[in-house]
Design a protein around this motif. Structure first.
Motif, short mmCIF file in Angstrom:
data_model
loop_
_atom_site.label_atom_id
_atom_site.label_comp_id
_atom_site.label_asym_id
_atom_site.label_seq_id
_atom_site.Cartn_x
_atom_site.Cartn_y
_atom_site.Cartn_z
N TRP A 242 0.81 -1.22 0.00
CA TRP A 242 0.00 0.00 0.00
C TRP A 242 0.85 1.27 0.00
N LEU B 134 5.29 -5.29 5.38
CA LEU B 134 4.52 -4.89 6.56
C LEU B 134 3.02 -4.86 6.28
N ALA C 201 -0.73 -6.27 6.35
CA ALA C 201 -1.39 -7.09 7.36
C ALA C 201 -1.33 -8.54 6.92
N PRO C 202 -1.01 -9.48 7.83
CA PRO C 202 -0.95 -10.89 7.46
C PRO C 202 -2.22 -11.37 6.73
N ASP D 130 -3.71 -9.86 4.50
CA ASP D 130 -3.65 -9.42 3.11
C ASP D 130 -2.66 -10.22 2.26
#
Lengths: 216, 154
Positions: B43, B73, B75-76, B78
């Motif tokens: 992102w 980094l 989110a897991p 994602d």
């Protein structure tokens, strides 16, 4: 040892000591646009910036408040977006208690057109922001405060002579899932100030988007 | 051969989940290896823009004791929806890991006390010596920072 090899040794040693003694992280040396900024306990300077409704807003707009939750945020940063609803909730919880939110977009809108003033107006209206969302066109406020990323929160307390910084940092400890938050730093800090005590945790760090500084 | 290797790397793409202590153990065990550890996320636009420079560095240094590690980094949750499709498309030569540490206010300082938490950010490690940079790199600034660091840490 001849002169050349001595010089090589000195240069090598200097570089080596530089790397090993922590001298290698003079962050501000290569990032002059993010100065030290304010620290907890410092006086917070006033400013006047244009709100999405066209009116000028500054700390002086909040003289009847006990304090202000100043949030450097923006449209485009996914971390800011993740926190949008939580920022609205902070305002809804604390505005009536004397700590409204003031949101500031510090980004250069040439680099990030999505953060342009008209886009801010669109976002504020879509999300029905209950707080002012102002643009820091010259980036002077972000620089003075030492904002480094979005979102970046400064909780300010109104004093007889001005404003003091009481908390700097993250909103809470779980950007990905508000329901799994264990520490709500801003909420805890404001609650402490409402009880006339100092926040237990006065500074925190968080992952976020870099502020997009004007080039040149 | 090359096509086969690329296909293999694309289809066998794995992104292991790591913690900060996993990374620290790895740095400690890799004597004389220079680690270039880039913290990024899908992102983060400036991160995505500088990733090709890290890829180029990894390709150029392949065969040397250099590890270019992309620490994602996102989110897991994602991983499958965002991270893997992104990496498949880019087919970078560098190793990518997904950072699973929670509570950034606790671990950011452990990476480097000067880090505000903004990304991109890059850590260079060799023989216990560290150099941290909270900045966006170009190919030129990355190469020169890397070379100066590697060549002056014994």
């Amino acid at each position: 040892m001849n002169c050349t090899s001595l010089r090589t040794l000195v240069v090598t040693l200097t570089l080596f000591l530089g790397f090993s003694s922590g001298m290698v992280s003079p962050l501000h040396a290569q990032n002059p646009l993010a100065p030290d900024g304010l620290k907890v306990g410092d006086q917070a300077p006033d400013f006047t910036l244009k709100n999405v409704d066209g009116k000028l807003v500054g700390l002086r707009s909040f003289v009847d408040s006990k304090g202000v939750i100043l949030v450097f945020t923006c449209n485009h940063c996914p971390y800011s977006v993740k926190y949008e609803d939580r920022i609205i909730e902070l305002h809804n919880t604390f505005a009536t208690k004397g700590f409204p939110v003031l949101a500031v977009n510090p980004n250069d809108t040439v680099i990030v057109p999505e953060d342009a003033f008209t886009k801010m107006q669109e976002r504020a209206s879509e999300k029905k922001f209950p707080f002012p969302y102002v643009i820091d066109e010259t980036q002077i406020v972000a620089k003075k405060y030492g904002a480094r990323r979005t979102p970046h929160v400064f909780v300010l307390l109104r004093t007889r002579t001005g404003w003091t910084v009481e908390y700097i940092g993250a909103i809470d400890d779980n950007p990905d899932d508000a329901s799994k938050t264990e520490s709500k730093f801003v909420e805890d800090a404001v609650n402490a100030l409402l009880k006339n005590t100092k926040p237990e945790t006065a500074t925190t760090k968080a992952i976020g988007c870099t502020i997009k500084w004007k080039k040149g | 051969m090359i096509v086969a290797a690329i296909l293999l790397s694309v289809f066998s793409l794995t992104v292991p989940k790591v913690t900060l202590s996993d990374l620290e153990h790895r740095f400690a065990s890799g004597k004389d290896t220079t680690y270039v550890v880039n913290f990024w996320a899908t992102w983060c636009k400036p991160c995505v823009e500088e990733l090709p420079s890290f890829d180029m560095l990894a390709r150029r240094e392949s065969g040397n004791p250099v590890v270019v590690l992309l620490v994602c980094l996102d989110a897991p949750s994602d991983l499958n929806a965002k991270v893997l499709p992104f990496l498949r498309k880019r087919a970078f030569a560098c190793e990518t890991v997904l950072f699973t540490e929670q509570k950034p206010h606790l671990w950011i300082d452990k990476v480097d006390s000067t880090w505000s938490g903004a990304i991109p950010a890059t850590l260079f490690v060799k023989n216990g010596k560290r150099l941290f940079r909270e900045q966006e790199f170009t190919q030129r600034t990355l190469d020169s920072t890397f070379t100066t660091f590697r060549d002056h840490i014994r």
